[in-house]
Write a protein that holds these residues in place. Structure first.
Motif, PDB file in Angstrom:
ATOM      1  N   ALA A  86      -0.328  28.620 114.819  1.00 32.59           N
ATOM      2  CA  ALA A  86      -0.479  29.294 113.799  1.00 32.59           C
ATOM      3  C   ALA A  86      -1.580  30.022 113.557  1.00 32.59           C
ATOM      4  O   ALA A  86      -2.672  29.534 114.276  1.00 32.59           O
ATOM      5  N   ASP A  87      -1.841  30.897 112.764  1.00 29.73           N
ATOM      6  CA  ASP A  87      -2.970  31.781 112.477  1.00 29.73           C
ATOM      7  C   ASP A  87      -3.386  31.358 110.999  1.00 29.73           C
ATOM      8  O   ASP A  87      -2.324  31.392 110.127  1.00 29.73           O
ATOM      9  N   SER A  88      -4.720  31.489 110.816  1.00 31.63           N
ATOM     10  CA  SER A  88      -5.043  31.306 109.217  1.00 31.63           C
ATOM     11  C   SER A  88      -6.082  32.457 108.928  1.00 31.63           C
ATOM     12  O   SER A  88      -7.133  32.566 109.600  1.00 31.63           O
TER      13      SER A  88
ATOM     14  N   GLN B  77      -8.910  24.856 116.067  1.00 32.08           N
ATOM     15  CA  GLN B  77      -8.957  26.147 115.279  1.00 32.08           C
ATOM     16  C   GLN B  77     -10.122  26.893 115.842  1.00 32.08           C
ATOM     17  O   GLN B  77     -11.003  26.491 115.840  1.00 32.08           O
TER      18      GLN B  77
ATOM     19  N   LYS C 158       3.132  32.779 112.652  1.00 29.10           N
ATOM     20  CA  LYS C 158       2.845  32.768 111.137  1.00 29.10           C
ATOM     21  C   LYS C 158       1.376  32.870 110.789  1.00 29.10           C
ATOM     22  O   LYS C 158       0.499  32.125 111.507  1.00 29.10           O
ATOM     23  N   VAL C 159       1.004  33.792 110.003  1.00 31.16           N
ATOM     24  CA  VAL C 159      -0.256  33.880 109.393  1.00 31.16           C
ATOM     25  C   VAL C 159      -0.489  33.338 108.152  1.00 31.16           C
ATOM     26  O   VAL C 159      -0.056  33.921 107.275  1.00 31.16           O
ATOM     27  N   GLU C 160      -1.142  32.170 108.003  1.00 33.08           N
ATOM     28  CA  GLU C 160      -1.270  31.727 106.833  1.00 33.08           C
ATOM     29  C   GLU C 160      -2.506  32.319 106.145  1.00 33.08           C
ATOM     30  O   GLU C 160      -3.414  32.384 106.646  1.00 33.08           O
ATOM     31  N   ILE C 161      -2.571  32.425 104.743  1.00 24.11           N
ATOM     32  CA  ILE C 161      -3.786  32.993 103.922  1.00 24.11           C
ATOM     33  C   ILE C 161      -4.274  31.717 103.466  1.00 24.11           C
ATOM     34  O   ILE C 161      -3.652  30.678 102.637  1.00 24.11           O
ATOM     35  N   SER C 162      -5.767  31.836 103.396  1.00 24.37           N
ATOM     36  CA  SER C 162      -6.504  30.494 103.098  1.00 24.37           C
ATOM     37  C   SER C 162      -6.547  30.342 101.594  1.00 24.37           C
ATOM     38  O   SER C 162      -6.422  31.358 100.967  1.00 24.37           O
TER      39      SER C 162
ATOM     40  N   GLN D 200      -6.805  33.358  99.015  1.00 21.66           N
ATOM     41  CA  GLN D 200      -5.820  33.623  97.953  1.00 21.66           C
ATOM     42  C   GLN D 200      -6.652  33.382  96.693  1.00 21.66           C
ATOM     43  O   GLN D 200      -6.214  34.543  95.774  1.00 21.66           O
TER      44      GLN D 200
END
Length: 478
Positions: free
Chosen positions: A382-384, A405, A453-457, A461
């Protein structure tokens, strides 16, 4: 700024190149509105305000599961040489368009150099939608004026490098892949950048002689039908054409499909079997490549078979699935053209104030950001996408440090000076291969790929929501 950027290796010094370069001012290789905006900034006295712009893609090209970042070397070279020449300034003044701008605008252009910072992902790194490939932190007028050139080089080279990486992934590590796209690239300059990006993305060599020599590589290629037809007509037969070419270039493949591919292969087989010649390879450029390659293989079992003719990653996958006996491929038109990478360059912070765009379908995230990539067993999980301020806190936190990470954006230029050495083409090519190998199979596949998947921290947010409801209602926090 009076010269075209080199390809980050050997430069050409002949008189023709010097004459061509002397007529070009890359400071003017920009969109008109960059200059009008810069003039407005000067007029309002805000040109030196510190601004941050990020370059990213909102969505990947169709059927792409990832994008290989490329073009940073040329972007940094451009910034290093950035300035406006007296002749360029005079040409702008002569248009009459800038009559109402303050005189200080011209002195700013005359004296200005790039004095900012550049953060970027290293070339050859896989990235996804909404992840910054590059961030410019600089006085507002500088950060604004460099937009067009940065987008041009990163968008185009990232497209070619990604296509090259996909071709390598499909064809396998053992296949020979040559870049043949010069005649179909969108301009002579584009052909040089395409060759560089293709090699950095995983191809073995290019037929573009200038690009190869500038990059410290050997150009590679075969022969054309014109040579076969010309020498056949004058020497009396196709075999005589083969003999002549082979005499001077014994290690180059022979193009055998000008007349009758199988008949040519049969005659060459007889010569190979009798010891008359030692044949390095043959090239097929037309016809049913599956059937022809199998027949040629039976006739010339120890000879490499090279294929060309509007090939791309999907066609190579089809050929392999059908059992084609092909050892190498020439990639041209479909490599250097195709779906564009629609990279954008957006202001994310001005004077430490986060800003964002609200337009429908074009919303951006505010603030300076960092990409945090998570790995498990050597594979990307995953990416954040978070704020730069999160990096130190994340690594103080044991939970994050054990999650493997890795922050992707690195500092390449500080206060206008490079802080990292130039990378070799081999280093970038190896990073591309490693980066692609680390991606999940569903991300690498050609049909219906699924991006990581690129998650938004949570912090990003929260900042986004706060910026949306700022007192100005335009994405600027008061």
């Amino acid at each position: 700024m009076t010269s075209l950027p080199s390809l980050n290796c050997v430069s050409t010094n002949n008189q023709q190149q010097q004459n061509t370069d002397s007529t070009i001012d890359n400071s003017l290789l920009t969109d008109f509105y960059q200059l009008t905006m810069a003039a407005c900034y000067v007029g309002e006295g805000v040109e030196q305000r510190w601004a941050s712009f990020e370059l990213f893609v909102r969505r990947l090209p169709e059927s792409f599961g990832y994008l290989i970042a490329m073009g940073l070397a040329q972007a940094l070279e451009y910034l290093e040489k950035f300035h406006f020449s007296p002749s360029g300034i005079a040409a702008l003044q002569a248009t009459g368009i800038f009559t109402n701008v303050p005189e200080s605008f011209w002195s700013l252009l005359a004296e200005g150099r790039f004095t900012g910072n550049i953060w970027a992902v290293p070339e050859g790194t896989a990235v996804f939608a909404n992840e910054p490939l590059l961030r410019v932190e600089a006085p507002l007028w500088q950060a604004q004026l460099v937009e067009t050139y940065l987008l041009n080089t990163l968008n185009y080279q990232s497209l070619i490098a990604t296509r090259a990486a996909r071709l390598r992934d499909v064809a396998s590590a053992n296949a020979t892949l040559l870049e043949f796209g010069t005649r179909r690239a969108f301009s002579p300059q584009a052909s040089l950048w395409a060759a560089r990006a293709a090699l950095a993305g995983g191809l073995n060599a290019t037929s573009n002689v200038l690009a190869a020599l500038q990059l410290g590589e050997k150009p590679s290629g075969t022969m054309s039908h014109a040579l076969v037809m010309a020498l056949s007509a004058m020497e009396g037969s196709e075999d005589q054409a083969f003999t002549v070419f082979h005499r001077y270039f014994p290690d180059a493949p022979l193009l055998i499909d000008t007349y009758d591919t199988i008949a040519a292969a049969q005659r060459l087989s007889a010569k190979v079997n009798s010891g008359e010649i030692q044949l390095a390879g043959v090239r097929l450029d037309s016809g049913d490549l599956v059937s022809l390659s199998k027949q040629v293989r039976s006739l010339l079992p120890g000879v490499s078979i090279f294929a060309s003719g509007d090939l791309d990653e999907w066609e190579i996958a089809r050929l392999k699935a059908a059992g084609a006996e092909i050892d190498g491929y020439g990639l041209g038109t479909r490599l250097v053209t195709g779906s564009a990478v629609n990279g954008v360059y957006k202001l994310v912070e001005i004077d430490d104030i986060p800003v964002m765009k609200h337009s429908s379908g074009k919303v951006t995230y505010p603030g300076r950001k960092q990409i945090f990539r998570s790995f498990e067993g050597g594979k990307v999980t995953a990416d954040s996408l978070g704020l730069v301020s999160e990096q130190h806190r994340r690594y103080e936190n044991e939970e994050f440090s054990q999650a493997s990470q890795v922050p992707l954006l690195q500092l390449f230029v500080k206060e206008g000076k490079r802080v990292q050495p130039l990378e070799t083409l081999a280093e970038i090519r190896q990073r591309t291969a490693t980066s692609v190998a680390s991606l999940p199979e569903v991300t690498r596949r050609l049909d219906n790929p699924v991006s990581v998947k690129v998650e938004i921290s949570a912090q990003l947010q929260q900042l986004t929501e706060k910026t949306k409801t700022s007192r100005w209602g335009d994405g600027v926090m008061g």
